[in-house]
Write an enzyme that holds these catalytic residues in place. Sequence first.
Site, PDB file in Angstrom:
ATOM      1  N   LYS A  50       0.800  -1.033  -0.195  1.00 12.24           N
ATOM      2  CA  LYS A  50       0.177   0.094  -0.292  1.00 12.24           C
ATOM      3  C   LYS A  50       0.678   1.455  -0.038  1.00 12.24           C
ATOM      4  O   LYS A  50       0.325   2.262  -1.116  1.00 12.24           O
ATOM      5  CB  LYS A  50      -1.028  -0.192   0.716  1.00 12.24           C
ATOM      6  CG  LYS A  50      -2.181  -1.177   0.493  1.00 12.24           C
ATOM      7  CD  LYS A  50      -2.748  -1.351   2.617  1.00 12.24           C
ATOM      8  CE  LYS A  50      -4.065  -2.537   2.029  1.00 12.24           C
ATOM      9  NZ  LYS A  50      -4.313  -3.284   2.864  1.00 12.24           N
ATOM     10  N   GLN A  94      -4.625  -1.990   9.355  1.00 15.41           N
ATOM     11  CA  GLN A  94      -4.889  -3.403   8.670  1.00 15.41           C
ATOM     12  C   GLN A  94      -5.058  -4.056   9.637  1.00 15.41           C
ATOM     13  O   GLN A  94      -4.753  -4.535  10.962  1.00 15.41           O
ATOM     14  CB  GLN A  94      -3.441  -3.178   8.667  1.00 15.41           C
ATOM     15  CG  GLN A  94      -2.617  -4.571   8.503  1.00 15.41           C
ATOM     16  CD  GLN A  94      -2.996  -4.447   6.593  1.00 15.41           C
ATOM     17  OE1 GLN A  94      -2.726  -3.409   5.872  1.00 15.41           O
ATOM     18  NE2 GLN A  94      -3.709  -5.699   6.022  1.00 15.41           N
ATOM     19  N   ASP A 117     -10.999   2.678   4.417  1.00 14.79           N
ATOM     20  CA  ASP A 117     -11.500   1.063   4.068  1.00 14.79           C
ATOM     21  C   ASP A 117     -13.019   1.161   3.942  1.00 14.79           C
ATOM     22  O   ASP A 117     -13.445   0.495   3.245  1.00 14.79           O
ATOM     23  CB  ASP A 117     -10.724   0.530   4.930  1.00 14.79           C
ATOM     24  CG  ASP A 117      -9.318  -0.566   4.568  1.00 14.79           C
ATOM     25  OD1 ASP A 117      -8.996  -0.560   2.968  1.00 14.79           O
ATOM     26  OD2 ASP A 117      -9.301  -0.845   5.017  1.00 14.79           O
TER      27      ASP A 117
END
Length: 279
Positions: A50, A94, A117
């Site tokens: 990422k 994460q 997200d």
Amino acid sequence: MGCEIIDGSRIAGKILAEAKRQVEGFSPKPCLAILLVGDNPASVLYTNKKIEDCAKVGILSRVARLPASSSKDRILGELKKLNEDGSVDAILVQLPLPASIDEEEILGAISPEKDVDGFHPQNFGQAALGIGQLLPCTPAGVVRLLKESGISLAGKHAVVVGRSRIVGKPLAFLLLNESCTVTICHSKTRDLPSHTKRADIICVAVGKPKTLTADMVKKGAVVVDIGINREGEKLVGDVDFGPVSKKASLITPVPGGVGPMTRAMLIQNTIKCYLMRRR
Ligand code: NDP
């Protein structure tokens, strides 16, 4: 008629190139912060990828690392700092978090406008209602992949196998919002093949190789393989690719299908967070 393999890497490359052009015009540059708890090798690898993607398009990134033994309060404290930091536009936690930590509580503590997200309950709810800005990356990537491949979605029967909070469930809502007729299957579903065999579009997000075999697929169906499984050195999806591709009209490969789209959607969402904060 042969089966077409959907090239997710190519479509994602196009999205990233567009993002790069967009970011060139931004000052200051957008900034993505990743909160990484523990040192799970897969999580470290995904975090690094990422960061690489951000660098490629000119987005700044930073990683806040906490030890696996961190208490819930320590993680919440770090998130609070990132929420309040004016130089951070987007925050990603994460996953998975260490088993002792309540993931739901942590995801719910991300500021919704920085929730890159789309996992905060507010963003999840808005995505389900069809009014979301920050759509979860993998489901949004799947829908974009289908549209870019020229598949009209309205009226199609879509079967989603898997109902996780981050993939299956939100994907089912996004497909419903595209006017698909949606069936959601999971580990308690009776007679899975009876559902998949009726589908025009099958999306599989289970995490087990060969969950979908050729006898479970109607001729001409579109098959989207979301699974990522490691078999020795090789990455494989949830679909028995060779035999299924002989029956499907379109299919996504693993690797090179949904994975790159998820990463491209993260970059797009980071830009959305940046722009929303400056409206
Ligand atoms: P989860 O383990 O959270 O969910 C798996 C789902 O599959 C559950 O809903 C489970 O049902 C269902 N399931 C399990 N066994 C069966 C079965 N035999 N028949 C039907 N359904 C079954 O996984 P995720 O959703 O997080 O991830 C799924 C896969 O997608 C993984 O391989 C993951 O690595 C991959 N992934 C890929 C991404 C990408 O970018 N390509 C991004 C995110 C994930 P139940 O709810 O009843 O337990």
